[in-house]
Write a protein that holds these residues in place. Structure first.
Motif, PDB file in Angstrom:
ATOM      1  N   GLY A 237      33.814  36.828  42.032  1.00 22.72           N
ATOM      2  CA  GLY A 237      34.530  38.149  41.049  1.00 22.72           C
ATOM      3  C   GLY A 237      33.674  37.335  39.711  1.00 22.72           C
ATOM      4  N   ASP A 238      33.496  38.478  38.835  1.00 28.55           N
ATOM      5  CA  ASP A 238      32.838  37.964  37.439  1.00 28.55           C
ATOM      6  C   ASP A 238      33.272  38.639  36.629  1.00 28.55           C
ATOM      7  N   VAL A 250      33.251  43.286  39.004  1.00 35.83           N
ATOM      8  CA  VAL A 250      31.878  42.985  39.597  1.00 35.83           C
ATOM      9  C   VAL A 250      32.243  41.633  41.182  1.00 35.83           C
ATOM     10  N   GLN A 251      31.067  41.890  42.092  1.00 31.61           N
ATOM     11  CA  GLN A 251      31.065  40.518  42.857  1.00 31.61           C
ATOM     12  C   GLN A 251      30.299  40.565  43.125  1.00 31.61           C
ATOM     13  N   ASN A 252      29.305  39.700  41.438  1.00 31.19           N
ATOM     14  CA  ASN A 252      27.949  38.860  41.960  1.00 31.19           C
ATOM     15  C   ASN A 252      26.763  38.460  42.852  1.00 31.19           C
ATOM     16  N   ARG A 253      27.351  37.946  43.632  1.00 35.91           N
ATOM     17  CA  ARG A 253      26.205  37.502  45.020  1.00 35.91           C
ATOM     18  C   ARG A 253      26.385  38.742  45.786  1.00 35.91           C
ATOM     19  N   ILE A 286      30.059  43.898  33.234  1.00 37.23           N
ATOM     20  CA  ILE A 286      29.876  45.342  33.363  1.00 37.23           C
ATOM     21  C   ILE A 286      30.439  46.344  31.668  1.00 37.23           C
ATOM     22  N   ALA A 287      29.719  47.077  31.442  1.00 38.29           N
ATOM     23  CA  ALA A 287      30.469  47.711  30.145  1.00 38.29           C
ATOM     24  C   ALA A 287      30.283  49.781  30.399  1.00 38.29           C
TER      25      ALA A 287
END
Length: 320
Positions: A237-238, A250-253, A286-287
């Protein structure tokens, strides 16, 4: 202006934030209709992006992990320019309010406030002198800017005046995370990452990247309660974006965005959707602008060089 050695180092950052309501708008995103624009926005080669913030008139801001430059792009045209030269250390999580951009300083252990009009640095904060630090993300409430530290079990609170002016450095407060929070002290492991507010505005929401847990944090005491997600883990989680009771994580990888529906207090939630795109290459934050979501691709799994290309991916919000 010569580039800092941070550009060479930045590619190694791997994943590389009171009962009175905290916030009004979820993420200070503009309530405006998005115009037709490119679905992919190119960033400068070698930029190493991570954070994104969207302000008025469809203007988006991005921070460079290489040297801290701030890049501004018009979402209607995709064109942009560097508006503020970085301090030579990374810029990661970003939030904007009015003409002030709040910037998390990553391994420098700092935060700063930049004028979007002039690019001038208005305030600089050294939150910690610890070497094992990564000030990762920031959220704005009505009364404060809150920063996460991925390597220290604490948040940093910068008071804001009624007009949104940030307080001087001597008024910054460090809030230790307690309660359900368990810190992994393994070197280079990211704990607290993205940060938002609960739907009722009375608490903070913080995702812990290494465990995939989401926490509801009391801003007065720092006591953290793990949010009941019915067993769903938000691994990697990012960045977080909350709009009403919907929380985007956002779950980056994993190259995806988890969509959660929360209760009003932010104590429980359920997964209602997962978003992805073939254009994703390790998106981090994210936006929103109108009916669209925008995510910069950090490309953590690609060696960063001065000629490596970077871009922003646009996807539609569910239901739009």
């Amino acid at each position: 202006m010569p580039r800092s050695p941070w550009r060479l180092l930045a590619a190694s950052f791997l994943g590389l934030a009171l009962v009175v309501p905290l916030a009004g708008p979820a993420q200070a995103t503009p309530a405006q209709a998005a115009t037709a624009g490119p679905s992919r926005i190119e960033l400068p080669d070698g930029f190493l992006p991570e954070g994104i913030a969207i302000g008025a008139r469809h203007q988006a801001y991005f921070g460079s992990r290489a040297d801290g430059d701030i890049y501004q792009a018009d979402l209607r045209t995709g064109r942009g320019r560097v508006i503020s030269q970085g301090p030579g250390t990374p810029s990661v999580g970003l939030k904007v309010r009015g003409n002030r951009l709040f910037v998390a300083g990553g391994p420098a252990g700092t935060g700063r406030v930049v004028s979007t009009r002039t690019g001038q640095i208005l305030r600089t904060y050294r939150f910690t002198t610890q070497q094992n630090t990564f000030v990762n993300d920031v959220v704005l409430t009505r009364t404060a800017a809150w920063f996460t530290d991925s390597r220290q079990a604490q948040l940093y609170r910068v008071p804001l005046s009624r007009s949104g002016r940030p307080a001087p450095a001597d008024r910054v407060r460090t809030v230790p995370l307690t309660g359900d929070w368990v810190q992994d002290t393994t070197p280079m492991v990211n704990n607290a990452n993205g940060i938002s507010t609960s739907p009722n505005g009375r608490a903070l929401l913080v995702v812990q990247s290494n465990t995939g847990f989401l926490f509801r944090v009391n801003p007065r005491t720092g006591r953290a309660l793990r949010v009941d997600l019915g067993g769903v883990l938000l691994t990697n989680g990012d960045g977080l974006l909350r709009q009403g009771r919907i929380l985007y994580v956002v779950q980056n990888r994993l190259n995806k965005v988890a969509v959660l529906k929360l209760d009003a207090g932010g104590t429980r939630g359920r997964l209602i959707d997962e978003l992805t795109s073939p254009d994703f290459d390790v998106p981090t934050t994210i936006a929103a602008d109108g009916r669209y979501l925008y995510l910069p691709n950090a490309r953590f799994t690609t060696p960063g060089t001065p000629t490596t290309d970077y871009w922003v991916t646009r996807i539609s919000r569910p239901g739009c």
